[in-house]
Design a protein around this motif. Structure first.
Motif, PDB file in Angstrom:
ATOM      1  N   GLU A  58       2.532   1.785  -3.255  1.00 21.32           N
ATOM      2  CA  GLU A  58       1.570   2.447  -4.381  1.00 21.32           C
ATOM      3  C   GLU A  58       1.239   3.563  -4.215  1.00 21.32           C
ATOM      4  O   GLU A  58       1.384   4.568  -4.998  1.00 21.32           O
ATOM      5  CB  GLU A  58       0.261   1.547  -4.035  1.00 21.32           C
ATOM      6  N   GLU A  59       1.443   4.108  -3.010  1.00 22.29           N
ATOM      7  CA  GLU A  59       1.203   5.474  -2.631  1.00 22.29           C
ATOM      8  C   GLU A  59       2.243   6.189  -2.931  1.00 22.29           C
ATOM      9  O   GLU A  59       2.335   7.473  -3.583  1.00 22.29           O
ATOM     10  CB  GLU A  59       0.860   5.884  -0.841  1.00 22.29           C
ATOM     11  N   GLU A  90       0.889  -1.127   0.064  1.00 13.00           N
ATOM     12  CA  GLU A  90       0.179  -0.037  -0.058  1.00 13.00           C
ATOM     13  C   GLU A  90       0.744   1.219  -0.087  1.00 13.00           C
ATOM     14  O   GLU A  90       0.673   2.134  -0.682  1.00 13.00           O
ATOM     15  CB  GLU A  90      -1.011   0.025   1.226  1.00 13.00           C
ATOM     16  N   ILE A 100       4.568   5.465  -5.686  1.00  9.13           N
ATOM     17  CA  ILE A 100       4.362   5.485  -7.018  1.00  9.13           C
ATOM     18  C   ILE A 100       3.289   6.498  -7.710  1.00  9.13           C
ATOM     19  O   ILE A 100       3.765   7.330  -8.405  1.00  9.13           O
ATOM     20  CB  ILE A 100       3.834   3.941  -7.621  1.00  9.13           C
ATOM     21  N   LYS A 101       2.152   6.868  -6.910  1.00  6.07           N
ATOM     22  CA  LYS A 101       1.323   7.944  -7.317  1.00  6.07           C
ATOM     23  C   LYS A 101       1.786   9.183  -6.924  1.00  6.07           C
ATOM     24  O   LYS A 101       1.678  10.054  -7.608  1.00  6.07           O
ATOM     25  CB  LYS A 101      -0.038   7.627  -6.203  1.00  6.07           C
ATOM     26  N   GLY A 102       2.685   9.555  -5.803  1.00  8.48           N
ATOM     27  CA  GLY A 102       3.477  10.749  -5.484  1.00  8.48           C
ATOM     28  C   GLY A 102       4.326  10.947  -6.544  1.00  8.48           C
ATOM     29  O   GLY A 102       4.486  12.200  -6.989  1.00  8.48           O
ATOM     30  N   TYR A 103       5.198   9.827  -7.018  1.00 10.27           N
ATOM     31  CA  TYR A 103       6.277  10.094  -7.969  1.00 10.27           C
ATOM     32  C   TYR A 103       5.531  10.502  -9.443  1.00 10.27           C
ATOM     33  O   TYR A 103       5.708  11.316 -10.097  1.00 10.27           O
ATOM     34  CB  TYR A 103       6.921   8.829  -8.371  1.00 10.27           C
ATOM     35  N   ALA A 104       4.195   9.759  -9.915  1.00 10.89           N
ATOM     36  CA  ALA A 104       3.863  10.180 -11.144  1.00 10.89           C
ATOM     37  C   ALA A 104       3.345  11.422 -11.151  1.00 10.89           C
ATOM     38  O   ALA A 104       3.064  12.440 -12.080  1.00 10.89           O
ATOM     39  CB  ALA A 104       2.669   9.074 -11.347  1.00 10.89           C
ATOM     40  N   ASN A 105       2.816  11.989  -9.848  1.00 12.79           N
ATOM     41  CA  ASN A 105       2.280  13.268  -9.746  1.00 12.79           C
ATOM     42  C   ASN A 105       3.174  14.533  -9.930  1.00 12.79           C
ATOM     43  O   ASN A 105       2.675  15.509 -10.222  1.00 12.79           O
ATOM     44  CB  ASN A 105       1.440  13.472  -8.319  1.00 12.79           C
TER      45      ASN A 105
END
Length: 103
Positions: free
Chosen positions: A21-22, A18, A24-29
């Motif tokens: 995943e959090e 989890e 990775i979302k921060g990196y993508a943002n």
């Protein structure tokens, strides 16, 4: 002159899926926060060759120039994210390169 910024990562064992995943979302943002960052892709190692040396994830960012990478590295959004992301890693390797077509 397109440049690629590739980060290979092995997360610490105690980092949950989890949390990964959090992160990775921060990196993508970062694409929406750092003007010089043009694209972001990531994936997990699925190689059958077993040459990954413990690295489990690959993150690839695209920039228009080497200067764009330099701007990204010092951008406040990247610095803030790196202060959260890097402590979650057991191993990290970063390579910047200019893609060269085969003629």
């Amino acid at each position: 002159m397109v440049m690629k910024h590739v980060l290979l990562a092995k997360f610490k064992e105690e980092v949950t899926e989890e949390k990964i995943e959090e992160l990775i979302k921060g990196y993508a943002n970062l694409v929406s926060l750092v003007p010089s960052m043009k694209a972001f892709h990531w994936g997990k190692d699925v190689s059958i060759e077993n040459l990954h040396q413990g690295f489990t994830h690959v993150f690839e960012s695209t920039f228009d120039s080497k200067q764009g990478i330099a701007e990204y590295i010092v951008h406040p959004a990247h610095v803030e994210f790196a202060n959260i992301f890097l402590p979650a890693l057991d191993k990290v390797l970063v390579i910047d390169f200019q893609p060269t077509p085969v003629n």
